[in-house]
Design a protein around this motif. Structure first.
Motif, PDB file in Angstrom:
ATOM      1  N   LEU A  37      79.683 -11.990  -9.608  1.00 53.56           N
ATOM      2  CA  LEU A  37      79.776 -10.841  -8.715  1.00 53.56           C
ATOM      3  C   LEU A  37      78.598 -10.793  -7.750  1.00 53.56           C
ATOM      4  N   ALA A  38      77.404 -11.034  -8.263  1.00 56.50           N
ATOM      5  CA  ALA A  38      76.213 -11.013  -7.409  1.00 56.50           C
ATOM      6  C   ALA A  38      76.266 -12.120  -6.362  1.00 56.50           C
ATOM      7  N   LEU A  39      76.689 -13.314  -6.764  1.00 54.57           N
ATOM      8  CA  LEU A  39      76.791 -14.417  -5.807  1.00 54.57           C
ATOM      9  C   LEU A  39      77.842 -14.134  -4.739  1.00 54.57           C
ATOM     10  N   GLY A  40      78.951 -13.523  -5.132  1.00 56.08           N
ATOM     11  CA  GLY A  40      79.978 -13.171  -4.154  1.00 56.08           C
ATOM     12  C   GLY A  40      79.489 -12.134  -3.169  1.00 56.08           C
ATOM     13  N   LEU A  41      78.758 -11.135  -3.664  1.00 49.96           N
ATOM     14  CA  LEU A  41      78.212 -10.118  -2.762  1.00 49.96           C
ATOM     15  C   LEU A  41      77.183 -10.719  -1.817  1.00 49.96           C
ATOM     16  N   LEU A  42      76.345 -11.605  -2.321  1.00 49.05           N
ATOM     17  CA  LEU A  42      75.353 -12.249  -1.460  1.00 49.05           C
ATOM     18  C   LEU A  42      76.016 -13.139  -0.411  1.00 49.05           C
ATOM     19  N   ALA A  43      77.064 -13.838  -0.796  1.00 46.57           N
ATOM     20  CA  ALA A  43      77.773 -14.685   0.167  1.00 46.57           C
ATOM     21  C   ALA A  43      78.433 -13.823   1.249  1.00 46.57           C
ATOM     22  N   GLY A  44      79.035 -12.711   0.857  1.00 48.99           N
ATOM     23  CA  GLY A  44      79.637 -11.817   1.839  1.00 48.99           C
ATOM     24  C   GLY A  44      78.603 -11.208   2.770  1.00 48.99           C
ATOM     25  N   LEU A  45      77.470 -10.805   2.219  1.00 48.37           N
ATOM     26  CA  LEU A  45      76.397 -10.252   3.041  1.00 48.37           C
ATOM     27  C   LEU A  45      75.855 -11.298   4.011  1.00 48.37           C
ATOM     28  N   ALA A  46      75.724 -12.546   3.536  1.00 45.71           N
ATOM     29  CA  ALA A  46      75.240 -13.618   4.403  1.00 45.71           C
ATOM     30  C   ALA A  46      76.218 -13.862   5.548  1.00 45.71           C
ATOM     31  N   MET A  47      77.524 -13.815   5.277  1.00 45.49           N
ATOM     32  CA  MET A  47      78.512 -14.021   6.341  1.00 45.49           C
ATOM     33  C   MET A  47      78.462 -12.895   7.362  1.00 45.49           C
ATOM     34  N   ILE A  48      78.305 -11.661   6.890  1.00 47.89           N
ATOM     35  CA  ILE A  48      78.226 -10.531   7.819  1.00 47.89           C
ATOM     36  C   ILE A  48      76.973 -10.641   8.685  1.00 47.89           C
ATOM     37  N   LEU A  49      75.839 -10.953   8.065  1.00 46.02           N
ATOM     38  CA  LEU A  49      74.604 -11.078   8.827  1.00 46.02           C
ATOM     39  C   LEU A  49      74.655 -12.237   9.812  1.00 46.02           C
ATOM     40  N   PHE A  50      75.267 -13.353   9.408  1.00 42.94           N
ATOM     41  CA  PHE A  50      75.410 -14.495  10.299  1.00 42.94           C
ATOM     42  C   PHE A  50      76.279 -14.139  11.500  1.00 42.94           C
ATOM     43  N   GLY A  51      77.347 -13.397  11.262  1.00 44.91           N
ATOM     44  CA  GLY A  51      78.207 -12.968  12.367  1.00 44.91           C
ATOM     45  C   GLY A  51      77.498 -12.023  13.311  1.00 44.91           C
TER      46      GLY A  51
END
Length: 92
Positions: A37-51
């Motif tokens: 769950l933590a890795l999924g949230l971090l990956a989603g946050l990274a994608m949002i920040l990258f965008g």
């Protein structure tokens, strides 16, 4: 009669009988789920920040004020017809 022996009979899906093993494996399962769950949230946050970073760094054309810029003085002309409600081509 030929018998096929395999070691898979040990893994028949039974729960462990020892209460300490049950608790230990339950905690391992919760830890794995929490990590995923933590890795999924971090990956989603990274994608949002990258965008957001990509949009912030993208070169945007300067916004033109009316009367200036590449399209100054160009007029798009058109003809319009009013279609009454009863004469619409698409029946409902």
């Amino acid at each position: 009669m030929i018998r096929m022996h395999s070691s898979w009979h040990r893994f028949d899906g039974r729960k462990f009988r020892h209460p300490v093993l049950r608790v230990a494996f339950a905690l391992v399962g919760v830890a794995v789920l929490g990590t995923l769950l933590a890795l999924g949230l971090l990956a989603g946050l990274a994608m949002i920040l990258f965008g957001m970073l990509g949009r912030a760094l993208a070169r945007r054309p300067a916004t033109a004020t009316p009367g200036t810029g590449a399209g100054a003085g160009e007029v798009i002309d058109g003809e319009f017809r009013v279609i009454e409600r009863g004469k619409a081509s698409l029946a409902r």
